[in-house]
Design a protein around this motif. Structure first.
Motif, PDB file in Angstrom:
ATOM      1  N   ASP A 250       0.929  -1.012  -0.005  1.00 34.79           N
ATOM      2  CA  ASP A 250      -0.248  -0.041  -0.142  1.00 34.79           C
ATOM      3  C   ASP A 250       1.059   1.283   0.083  1.00 34.79           C
ATOM      4  O   ASP A 250       1.765   1.463   0.910  1.00 34.79           O
TER       5      ASP A 250
ATOM      6  N   ILE B 111       3.463   6.911   4.583  1.00 33.89           N
ATOM      7  CA  ILE B 111       3.198   7.418   5.981  1.00 33.89           C
ATOM      8  C   ILE B 111       4.460   7.035   6.752  1.00 33.89           C
ATOM      9  O   ILE B 111       4.934   7.841   7.830  1.00 33.89           O
TER      10      ILE B 111
ATOM     11  N   LYS C 240      -5.249  -8.996  12.455  1.00 31.14           N
ATOM     12  CA  LYS C 240      -5.401  -8.757  13.864  1.00 31.14           C
ATOM     13  C   LYS C 240      -5.616 -10.121  14.558  1.00 31.14           C
ATOM     14  O   LYS C 240      -5.849 -10.053  15.862  1.00 31.14           O
TER      15      LYS C 240
ATOM     16  N   LYS D 274      -2.461  -2.416  12.083  1.00 25.69           N
ATOM     17  CA  LYS D 274      -3.020  -1.107  11.331  1.00 25.69           C
ATOM     18  C   LYS D 274      -4.552  -1.014  11.820  1.00 25.69           C
ATOM     19  O   LYS D 274      -4.981  -2.143  11.865  1.00 25.69           O
ATOM     20  N   PRO D 275      -5.116   0.051  11.955  1.00 22.71           N
ATOM     21  CA  PRO D 275      -4.154   1.445  11.880  1.00 22.71           C
ATOM     22  C   PRO D 275      -3.386   1.563  13.115  1.00 22.71           C
ATOM     23  O   PRO D 275      -4.047   1.349  14.211  1.00 22.71           O
ATOM     24  N   PHE D 276      -2.343   2.070  12.761  1.00 20.30           N
ATOM     25  CA  PHE D 276      -1.388   2.182  14.147  1.00 20.30           C
ATOM     26  C   PHE D 276      -1.112   3.573  14.556  1.00 20.30           C
ATOM     27  O   PHE D 276      -1.605   4.575  13.580  1.00 20.30           O
TER      28      PHE D 276
ATOM     29  N   HIS E  92      -9.916  -5.857   5.894  1.00 19.90           N
ATOM     30  CA  HIS E  92      -8.791  -5.464   5.426  1.00 19.90           C
ATOM     31  C   HIS E  92      -8.935  -4.243   4.569  1.00 19.90           C
ATOM     32  O   HIS E  92      -8.302  -3.207   5.040  1.00 19.90           O
TER      33      HIS E  92
ATOM     34  N   ARG F  47     -10.010  -1.222   6.842  1.00 15.55           N
ATOM     35  CA  ARG F  47      -8.746  -0.731   7.747  1.00 15.55           C
ATOM     36  C   ARG F  47      -7.774  -0.003   7.041  1.00 15.55           C
ATOM     37  O   ARG F  47      -7.230   0.700   7.373  1.00 15.55           O
ATOM     38  N   GLY F  48      -7.724  -0.466   5.825  1.00 16.74           N
ATOM     39  CA  GLY F  48      -6.857   0.135   4.872  1.00 16.74           C
ATOM     40  C   GLY F  48      -6.849   1.778   4.955  1.00 16.74           C
ATOM     41  O   GLY F  48      -6.010   2.645   5.376  1.00 16.74           O
TER      42      GLY F  48
ATOM     43  N   LEU G 248      -8.131   3.339   7.003  1.00 14.62           N
ATOM     44  CA  LEU G 248      -8.341   4.322   8.531  1.00 14.62           C
ATOM     45  C   LEU G 248      -6.753   4.214   8.743  1.00 14.62           C
ATOM     46  O   LEU G 248      -6.350   5.226   9.413  1.00 14.62           O
ATOM     47  N   THR G 249      -5.873   3.273   8.131  1.00 13.32           N
ATOM     48  CA  THR G 249      -4.593   3.356   8.657  1.00 13.32           C
ATOM     49  C   THR G 249      -4.087   4.707   7.820  1.00 13.32           C
ATOM     50  O   THR G 249      -3.141   5.425   8.414  1.00 13.32           O
TER      51      THR G 249
ATOM     52  N   GLU H 137     -12.684   1.871  13.768  1.00 11.18           N
ATOM     53  CA  GLU H 137     -11.765   0.639  13.701  1.00 11.18           C
ATOM     54  C   GLU H 137     -12.655  -0.242  14.677  1.00 11.18           C
ATOM     55  O   GLU H 137     -12.532  -1.268  14.315  1.00 11.18           O
TER      56      GLU H 137
ATOM     57  N   ASP I 124     -13.811  -4.194  14.059  1.00 11.76           N
ATOM     58  CA  ASP I 124     -13.314  -5.367  14.738  1.00 11.76           C
ATOM     59  C   ASP I 124     -14.663  -5.738  15.356  1.00 11.76           C
ATOM     60  O   ASP I 124     -14.792  -7.229  15.532  1.00 11.76           O
TER      61      ASP I 124
ATOM     62  N   LEU J 274     -15.954  -8.052  12.745  1.00  9.86           N
ATOM     63  CA  LEU J 274     -15.259  -9.253  12.697  1.00  9.86           C
ATOM     64  C   LEU J 274     -15.816 -10.292  13.684  1.00  9.86           C
ATOM     65  O   LEU J 274     -15.557 -11.566  13.568  1.00  9.86           O
TER      66      LEU J 274
END
Lengths: 152, 771
Positions: free
Chosen positions: A42, A48, A116, A135-137, B539, B542-543, B545-546, B582, B586, B589
């Motif tokens: 990505d 980042i 996760k 992630k997200p971290f 996935h 979350r992408g 969000l990252t 997030e 979670d 899931l």
């Protein structure tokens, strides 16, 4: 796995670096900054991580792990940050290869991934990862782990 | 068997003793008589008589003594005593006036005695001595012989001759009678021997072997009777008689098979006799017997065959002999009857085994019918092959669309070579069987009028139609022999019929199962797709969000220039939204895992005090923003570590606090309290929020349950948070409950965690198992 083994498909990969002369990166003096190799498909994540770590470390990023051996040879990183869901070879496989490779055995590996699940975490440990971030971290978590691993 | 005796008394010793006793008695009686006469002075002097009697008696006493010691001398003694007798008689006759003496008639006594003993030799010996002694007497008294006397002598001689003749004839007659008697005894003995032997014969022997044994024994038993025997038994079809047993009198070329109608004894169940002089010879034998006798071998229940007896003796059998033979035949019949019963019993047992085998096969087939139709059918056909011992078995299925029977599966020899044969109803043996619903078979299938050729050479064919449970035609099972023609017994046909029913059930079951299985596979596929979809979604969710959080972090570093206060505020807002988002991913899931029963916890000892402090601290920012006071109260004494899944319990706490904050208006309070309570730790999150109505108190832990707050804000989130909390608490073997005094009066959610947790530190737990 040889990417050429599957004809007709181009392997897209990018290597970015904040090092001005990546080819001569290995010729460094003791005062040089430490190097971090980031493998993530990505570009946003690559960007980042690059931005966050830029000020403290030399960061080399790659989109796939396929060139990992060359990158290791070329840049001799002190830390490898791996994503798990990567094209061709996933992060766990890469880590396993790295740990069986004589030149990469001692390089700590940090997983930075969206996976996760507990199982994934365990797999990460099993293949020899030194740290596992999801992630997200948060930037502080990343700094903490990277500093810890590079201080060791 | 003791041989018939030839003129010898059985026990000479006994005879001599008897004779001696007899003489002694005579002598003593005579002496007593003499004493009596002497007392009354009829006789003046006893001495010569006593001397005579002693001379007569003493040798007998000596003989008694000798005979018991020397066995070889007994016969000689016997003859010597006879001679002494005759001498005594001759002396008596001589002393009392010569041949004309009345004592002459004493000559008759020895003959009577010897005839009594059946002793022909002695009769002859006595006859000779008597005649000689008498002639000597005549010679001695020649001087006083007159004409008249000569006539008397001749008369005496004649008397002697008659005596001898009578004795001889008597002995002959008696001996013959005795012989007949002995023969009867022998016959009886033989019969008993035979019966015993037949009883001892093991019925396990194959039938032919048993019959041969019987025939051999019969010949042994009948040899003393000068008779040969052959046993003729009927075959399975009752059309022919089969000759059993061989004996020395048989000529080569003697028939072994005879049509039943050629034997009147068998046909009429009556004894028949033939002899050379009259009657037709039996077609079975070419022995030139002087006489044949055919006796039916029959028990009370059934007839097994004929016992043929033959003899070369000039004299035909006597009625006694024939009765004996009849008894023998009956004994044989009884044995054969026993054998037949035994065989029937064995057959019953075999049949029982057979049905058992069939049952097992059917059961196995039915059980196997979950494997799929191909495996099931192959199993069925293999069972048919094994149990019927045919060369090939096939299953034709009735195709409803084409209205044709088509071979679908073939097993056995050459099972690949079969031309696709499609038969209509009533076409071919299979079609015929299906149309009439009855098994159809032919030993020579290819010459059967209903046979439809498939271009293959076959011998016998058995077609059994099978129907579904609701009596619709399903198909036909064919059993085929290729090498040898064979008949199919009632039992085998019945077997295939019942097996066909089971097979139909199994095939139906397999078809059904096949359908079900494809359905299950579809579901599984769907489930797999769902999982993949979920992980992809998480996935992909979350992408971004990252990215958002990452850029927020970069901005916060102010490496690209300083941030103004409102900008920093915006970034904080952004970050909280990312957090929320997030959490939602979670939850989604977790929910997916929960649905699959896979929400697992990984318990480990945990410092709960730190955990509570950190979690409350984390939410303080949000609380401040909402103007809600968030407080944590812990007991004065520090809490001991608790075994729990830290991440999960943090999730529960965050959810509860977040929920409380969400539904609490400004200036409200949210209090988190933790205290040990008995053997568990009780955690309470109470708020001064909108509260719960009594009917929603139990429902807030349901999936997708949403409370629409009274305020202007719409529901946030998926309505999964509390459901997941409940699941996590249950997986820790704890309890969770919501209480509220009423709407607008706040809510308290309280959950407990066992302190001395039964959860092992390392063993992961399944939520479903724990629940």
């Amino acid at each position: 796995m040889d990417p050429t083994a599957e004809p007709g498909r181009l392997i897209e990969h990018t290597v970015e670096s904040n090092v001005k002369d990546p080819d001569n990166a290995c010729r460094r003096t003791s005062g040089d900054r430490r190097r971090v190799l980031v493998v993530d498909d990505d570009p946003v994540v690559r960007r980042i991580v690059l931005e966050l770590l830029n000020s403290r470390y030399n960061v080399i990023t790659a989109s796939t792990g396929v060139q990992l051996p060359e990158l290791l040879k070329k840049h001799q990183p002190d830390l490898v940050i791996l994503d798990v869901m990567l094209p061709w070879l996933n992060g766990f496989e890469l880590c396993r290869i790295l740990k069986t490779n004589s030149s990469g055995q001692d390089i700590p590996v940090l997983f930075l991934t969206g996976c996760k699940e507990k199982e994934d975490l365990l797999t990460g440990k099993e293949v020899g990862a030194a740290a596992y971030l999801t992630k997200p971290f948060y930037a502080k978590d990343l700094y903490r782990e990277v500093d810890r691993l590079l201080a060791a | 068997m003791t041989p018939l005796r030839r003129g010898l008394p059985e026990d000479l010793l006994q005879k001599i003793r008897l004779d001696s006793l007899f003489r002694l008695t005579i002598s003593l009686t005579s002496f007593v008589l003499a004493v009596y006469l002497w007392i009354f002075s009829f006789v003046s002097d006893l001495r010569p008589l006593a001397l005579l009697l002693a001379a007569y008696t003493v040798p007998y006493l000596a003989a008694w003594w000798l005979a018991s010691r020397i066995e070889a001398a007994r016969r000689l003694l016997d003859y010597a005593l006879s001679a002494w007798d005759i001498l005594g008689i001759a002396c008596a006759v001589h002393l009392t006036g010569g041949p004309n003496s009345p004592f002459f008639f004493l000559y008759g006594v020895p003959f009577l005695v010897q005839a009594f003993h059946f002793d022909m030799g002695q009769i002859r010996w006595n006859g000779l001595l008597s005649a000689l002694s008498y002639l000597v007497l005549i010679g001695i008294h020649r001087a006083e012989t007159s004409r008249e006397l000569a006539a008397v002598y001749a008369g005496h001689m004649l008397f002697l001759g008659i005596m001898i003749m009578t004795a001889v004839v008597t002995v002959r007659l008696l001996r013959r009678k005795e012989g007949a008697l002995r023969k009867n005894v022998l016959a009886m003995e033989s019969n008993i021997t035979l019966l015993n032997e037949l009883n001892a014969v093991t019925l396990d022997l194959p039938r032919t072997q048993l019959q041969e044994q019987i025939a051999a024994r019969l010949n042994q038993i009948l040899r003393p009777f000068g008779t040969f025997a052959r046993l003729w038994v009927h075959d399975e079809s009752w059309r022919a008689l089969k000759g059993i047993g061989e004996h020395p009198a048989m000529r080569p070329g003697s028939a072994s098979y005879l049509p039943v109608r050629a034997c009147p004894a068998f046909a009429l169940r009556q004894p028949f006799s033939f002899s050379q002089t009259h009657g037709d010879p039996c077609p079975s034998e070419q022995f030139n017997y002087t006489a044949h006798l055919c006796l039916p071998v029959r028990s009370e229940k059934e007839t097994f065959g004929v016992l043929l007896l033959g003899t070369y003796a000039a004299r035909p059998w006597e009625p006694d002999d024939i009765r004996f033979f009849e008894t023998l035949a009956h004994s044989v019949a009884l044995t054969l009857q026993r054998k037949a019963l035994f065989e029937r019993l064995q057959e019953k047992i075999t049949e029982l085994n057979f049905s058992f085998e069939v049952g097992v096969a059917a059961l196995a087939t039915f059980v196997g019918s979950t494997q799929g139709i191909d495996e099931t059918t192959v199993h069925i056909l293999d069972n048919v092959l094994a149990i019927l011992k045919v060369d090939r078995a096939s299953l034709m299925l009735w195709n409803v669309q084409t209205q044709r029977l088509q071979t679908q599966w073939v097993r056995g020899t050459d099972f690949r070579i079969h031309s696709p044969l499609a038969l209509g109803l009533g076409e071919g043996m299979a079609g015929w069987a299906l149309q009439f619903g009855e098994p159809y078979w032919a030993e020579y299938a290819m010459s059967d009028p209903h046979y439809a050729s498939s271009g293959q050479m076959i011998k016998s064919l058995l077609c059994v139609p099978v129907y579904t449970m609701d009596r619709n035609p399903l198909g036909v099972i064919n059993a085929v022999t290729v090498s040898q023609p064979r008949a199919f017994s009632e039992r085998e046909i019945n077997f295939l019929k019942s097996f066909g029913r089971q097979a139909a059930l199994a095939i139906e079951n397999a078809q059904l199962h096949h359908k079900n299985r494809s359905h299950i596979e579809q579901l599984k596929e769907l489930d797999k797709m769902k999982s993949q979809f979920l992980s992809l979604v998480s996935h992909d969710l979350r992408g971004p969000l990252t990215g958002v959080r990452g850029y927020c972090e970069i901005l916060k570093q102010q490496a690209r220039g300083p941030l103004t206060s409102p900008q920093a505020d915006i970034i904080r807002q952004l970050e909280r939204q990312v957090d929320l988002q997030e959490r939602m991913v979670d939850d989604l899931l977790d929910f997916a895992r929960m649905e699959k029963g896979r929400l697992s916890i990984h318990p480990a000892p945990c410092d709960v005090e730190t955990l509570f402090k950190e979690e409350v601290e984390k939410s303080q920012a949000e609380a401040r923003e909402r103007d809600v006071a968030l407080t944590l109260s812990l007991p004065a004494a520090s809490l001991a570590p608790v075994v729990l899944d830290e991440g999960r319990i943090r999730q529960v706490l965050w959810n509860l606090i977040h929920n409380a904050l969400k539904f609490t208006p400004e200036n409200g309070r949210v209090a988190v309290r933790a205290a040990p309570e008995g053997d568990s730790l009780a955690i309470e999150v109470s708020d001064t929020g909108i509260g719960l109505s009594s009917d929603t108190q139990d429902r807030i832990f349901d999936k997708f349950f949403q409370i629409t707050p009274g305020g202007s804000k719409g529901a946030q989130g998926l309505g999964l948070g509390l459901a997941i909390c409940k699941e996590i608490v249950l997986a820790h073997r704890g309890k969770i409950r919501a209480t509220s005094p009423g709407l607008g009066l706040g809510t308290t959610i309280r959950f407990t965690l066992p302190l001395r947790s039964a959860l092992a530190a390392s063993a992961p737990l399944d939520s479903r198992e724990a629940a």
